[in-house]
Design a protein around this motif. Structure first.
Motif, PDB file in Angstrom:
ATOM      1  N   GLN A 135     -36.322   9.943 -28.940  1.00 33.14           N
ATOM      2  CA  GLN A 135     -36.438   9.248 -27.664  1.00 33.14           C
ATOM      3  C   GLN A 135     -36.962   7.817 -27.763  1.00 33.14           C
ATOM      4  OE1 GLN A 135     -38.981  12.127 -25.739  1.00 33.14           O
ATOM      5  NE2 GLN A 135     -37.317  13.579 -25.402  1.00 33.14           N
ATOM      6  N   GLY A 136     -38.141   7.667 -28.331  1.00 31.28           N
ATOM      7  CA  GLY A 136     -38.939   6.463 -28.069  1.00 31.28           C
ATOM      8  C   GLY A 136     -38.479   5.180 -28.691  1.00 31.28           C
TER       9      GLY A 136
ATOM     10  N   ASP B  41     -35.562   5.843 -22.957  1.00 34.09           N
ATOM     11  CA  ASP B  41     -36.171   6.891 -23.787  1.00 34.09           C
ATOM     12  C   ASP B  41     -35.074   7.773 -24.363  1.00 34.09           C
ATOM     13  OD1 ASP B  41     -35.454   8.038 -21.422  1.00 34.09           O
ATOM     14  OD2 ASP B  41     -37.323   9.131 -21.092  1.00 34.09           O
TER      15      ASP B  41
ATOM     16  N   SER C 214     -41.558  11.913 -25.117  1.00 32.63           N
ATOM     17  CA  SER C 214     -41.761  10.847 -26.080  1.00 32.63           C
ATOM     18  C   SER C 214     -43.148  10.225 -26.021  1.00 32.63           C
ATOM     19  CB  SER C 214     -40.742   9.737 -25.827  1.00 32.63           C
ATOM     20  OG  SER C 214     -41.031   8.637 -26.655  1.00 32.63           O
TER      21      SER C 214
ATOM     22  N   LEU D 184     -38.543   5.394 -18.884  1.00 37.31           N
ATOM     23  CA  LEU D 184     -38.760   6.798 -19.265  1.00 37.31           C
ATOM     24  C   LEU D 184     -37.940   7.763 -18.409  1.00 37.31           C
ATOM     25  CD1 LEU D 184     -42.673   6.509 -19.391  1.00 37.31           C
ATOM     26  CD2 LEU D 184     -41.160   6.443 -21.369  1.00 37.31           C
TER      27      LEU D 184
END
Lengths: 580, 234
Positions: free
Chosen positions: A47-48, A136, A250, A322
């Motif tokens: 994700q991050g 994300d 995340s 996000l």
């Protein structure tokens, strides 16, 4: 049985496998074998972001990134490898952008960057914005972009082909044997080079962010060949899994300003890591959370989790940065992150250990010697750039840098090597494995054995470990291995027999769980993701070394695990106490 | 709670015709349909066959028809399905069924691969990244979310009756590049979609938009591609 011949065979089509394929296939005849479809690979769940010292938003350089990687890994990182990774990170990100990856952008239109755990400026002074990201869903974008490039480059895929054995001739890799899921047919692939890029084995744990399919097949295959596995005791528990489910939220949530709170609404990370607080490395945050729960400051009816608080962030900011993870909270827990805190607890996330390789991606037969023609990259491998604890974002970086390197090295080797003669009856082992399971008359359910394995691993080999808990895990695993001999496969057919493959996968999980626990038992210290309550300090005198585990079979067919050790490569950085 | 799950079973090694079988499973209201399928497979009948991997809606393996609607089994909670009644699960429509809930995905991926789903550029590569404003980046954000699960394409009545039609997903895949300011392949891609089996087959029934587990406004994306074709600019 069908026979094929390729210069390079790549096992796995996640980020590392496809990055390798892009290099290898433009140099030599290459095939990618994957047990899924490429776009199903678990890279897509990352994700991050992917860290690289682009310095697009503030001062940064790859040397600081290297330092953070080494310190984050609790000094078990091989520093020459970390230097390679962090130096090549910049080009790895730019390559992806040129392939079309839709990164978020700064006001000037450059790749945007954000904070991430353990990534700091000037050797720990303060947090730094180093993570390049696409909302994300950075892993999703990497997986899609690499697959798109593979389409452009006409990379040959064999989808839903389970590689179940590695073929070796005179100590060299000479091919693989694969089981075609659609038909049940076996395929023998002769190859000059074989690259394993088949991911991790998070399914040894019950609470995990890992996909159902992450069963450590690549590590298991190599293990059964008597080749070593390195640092298997080091498993990362990601702090913020959705409580009870393990679905990953995340670290970017904290990078964007999210805060962890206990039942007193206290920002407890201030006590554990005064400088970087919620952005401490994952091992420290996960332990802090588990400790809050153990000391009675957990939330919920059973006090079993802590809260991730995003409520002070603007909803528009949450939506922009996000979107996916907040949707997970809504979908699976019915929690609205704009206004409510999200229940979270550590979830088994990433294997730092794996098939030992050098910085070219060549697999090692022992502390020094490479196995000609065998390569590994990504989570299945241990270079070691992550040491005892991987920093967030460094896995997406690892797959790109070392996937590329392994692809180049494998193709270059294939250019000068010749095909080795395959062993007689190359498919014999897989026939025995598969038909043995299919024809088993046992009564033990696959799912029951797996659930019991996951239960003992969660209870005894998770964030906190002791000699007693690890010994209990070993006793349990031994009993489960006995039960596995009587495992029942109900589906006797040839076509899409996923029942059969689940049994095969369980066999790998049992092997790897045992390696993890045996390695952990002998590491009588606490370092990174491996925390021993009975030895709660790092011990550089006795344990500044990698674990190398080998499977040995005696004349009577009894299996034992032999542990050996390998020195850590240190270049610039001397071990220091790890404070944040 | 006890839930009845009715699954359309088909194994050509054993039977000629698909048949419904009903299973009773004990579930929590917050369990997913995937959990129900796993309970059947793991506790009752190991021959039940379906694809799955990540189990949280990002890998796209487990699109199926649940209570008559295309969804991901791992993203559909039991409590949202009126579990007092039987829950029906069958394979997505319009692709050949290979076994139980497993369909042949190759025609679907063929359509995706045919629209040049990759960045096309010319000239020298810049040393650093290509510059793109966040506004330009946002222009195609929606269609970058696609996970190739086929829920949209296999919900489309045009695709059911004409398997030659590219289907919504391929158009989404093309949209993602057509509206990317860095891309120079728009003309070629539009020509491919101008084909008689291309965008003009869309009858805007919005099934695809309803089916998308990622919330992509699929029909809107298709309309944008049609408009780009008419005006020859994006």
């Amino acid at each position: 049985m069908q026979q094929h011949q390729y210069d390079v065979i790549i096992v796995g089509a996640g980020g590392a496998g496809m990055r390798a394929a892009l290099e290898s296939s433009k140099r030599t005849r290459t095939a990618v074998l994957t047990k899924l479809y490429p776009t199903r690979s678990h890279t897509g769940a990352a994700q991050g972001g992917m860290c690289a010292a682009l310095a697009n938003v503030e001062e940064d350089n790859w040397e600081w990134h290297t330092f953070d990687t080494v310190k984050g890994g609790d000094f078990l990182v091989d520093q020459d490898a970390a230097e390679v990774m962090c130096r090549e990170a910049v080009d790895a990100v730019l390559d992806l952008e040129k392939m079309g990856l839709p990164f978020n952008r700064t006001a000037e239109g450059k790749i945007d960057q954000r904070f991430f755990g353990g990534h700091t400026r000037n050797h720990g002074e303060a947090v730094v914005r180093r993570s390049c990201f696409a909302a994300d869903r950075t892993g999703h974008m990497i997986l899609q972009t690499l697959y798109q490039q593979c389409i452009k480059q006409n990379v040959e895929f064999f989808n839903e082909y389970y590689v179940l054995d590695l073929l070796m001739t005179d100590g060299k890799a000479s091919g693989v044997v694969a089981y075609e899921l659609a038909t049940g047919e076996l395929h023998v692939f002769s190859a000059k080079s074989v690259i394993f890029a088949s991911g991790g084995f998070g399914k040894v744990f019950r609470t995990t962010s890992n996909a159902h399919t992450l069963t450590g097949d690549g590590m298991g295959i190599v293990w059964r060949k008597g080749l070593p596995l390195e640092d298997m005791e080091f498993f990362q528990f990601h702090p913020t899994g959705l409580a009870g489910l393990g679905v990953l939220l995340s670290e970017a949530a904290r990078g964007e300003g999210g805060i962890l709170r206990n039942k007193d609404n206290e920002r407890f990370m201030e006590r554990y890591a005064p400088t970087v607080k919620d952005l401490a490395p994952r091992d420290m945050v996960a332990r802090a959370m588990a400790n809050e729960v153990r000391e009675g400051r957990g939330c919920g009816p059973d006090g079993a989790y802590v809260m991730l608080d995003l409520t002070h962030l603007e909803p528009a900011h949450i939506d922009a940065k996000l979107p996916d993870i907040t949707e997970f909270a809504r979908t699976y827990l019915g929690v609205e992150p704009y206004t409510e805190q999200i229940p979270v607890f550590p979830t088994a996330h990433y294997a730092m250990g794996g098939i030992p390789t050098n910085i070219k991606g060549e697999a090692l037969a022992n502390n020094e010697d490479v196995i000609p023609g065998l390569y590994a990259a990504g989570e299945v491998a241990c270079v070691s750039v992550h040491g005892a604890n991987r920093l967030g974002t460094n896995s997406l970086l690892d797959i790109n840098v070392f996937g590329r390197r392994a692809g180049i090295a494998a193709a270059e080797y294939a250019a000068t090597a010749s095909f080795e003669e395959l062993p007689a009856n190359p498919e014999a082992y897989v026939v025995e494995l598969v038909e043995g399971l299919r024809n088993s008359t046992g009564q033990e359910r696959i799912a029951a054995i797996r659930a019991d394995l996951q239960a003992t691993m969660d209870l005894n080999a998770q964030v906190y470990r002791t000699e007693g808990s690890l010994k209990q895990a070993l006793v349990d695993i031994a009993a489960l291995k006995e039960r596995f001999k009587n495992v029942a496969v109900q589906d006797k057919g040839k076509r899409f027999n996923t029942d059969l493959l689940e049994a095969v996968e369980l066999g790998f999980l049992l092997d790897l769980a045992e390696v993890l626990v045996v390695s952990a038992l002998e590491r009588k210290e606490s370092r990174g993701g491996h925390f021993r309550e009975d030895y709660d300090k790092r011990d550089d005198v006795n344990f500044m070394r990698h674990t190398m585990a080998y499977r040995e079979v005696d004349a009577d067919g009894n299996e034992t695990i032999r542990l050996d050790y390998k020195p850590v490569v240190q270049t610039r950085y001397k071990p220091m106490e790890r404070k944040y | 709670m006890d839930v009845k799950v009715k699954i359309l079973r088909y194994n050509p090694e054993v039977v000629d015709e698909a048949e419904w079988k009903t299973y009773s499973v004990t579930l929590q209201p917050t369990d997913r349909v995937l959990d129900a399928l796993h309970k059947v497979k793991w506790e009752q009948d190991g021959t039940l066959t379906f694809r799955r991997s990540c189990a949280h809606g990002v890998c796209g393996s487990d699109a199926m028809r649940i209570n008559g609607r295309n969804r991901l089994a791992c993203k559909t909670l039991i409590k949202d399905l009126n579990p007092e009644k039987e829950i029906t699960v069958e394979p997505i429509k319009g692709l050949p069924v290979l076994k139980d809930l497993v369909v042949d995905m190759e025609p679907f991926f063929d359509a995706y691969r045919s629209v040049m789903p990759f960045l096309v550029t010319s000239g020298h590569e810049p040393t650093r990244e290509r510059i793109q404003s966040q506004a330009d980046r946002d222009r195609f954000d929606d269609t970058t979310k696609c996970i190739l699960c086929a829920a949209c394409t296999t919900s489309c009545p045009v695709f059911w009756s004409d398997g030659q039609y590219f289907g919504p997903q391929a158009i989404v895949g093309a949209h993602r590049f057509i509206f990317d300011s860095r891309d120079e392949g728009t003309e070629q891609r539009l020509e491919i979609l101008n084909d008689k089996e291309g965008v003009w087959r869309c009858r805007t029934t919005f099934n695809c938009t309803d089916a998308c587990p990622r919330g992509i406004e699929v029909t809107k994306a298709i309309q944008e591609v049609k408009r780009a074709l008419i005006f020859r600019r994006v």
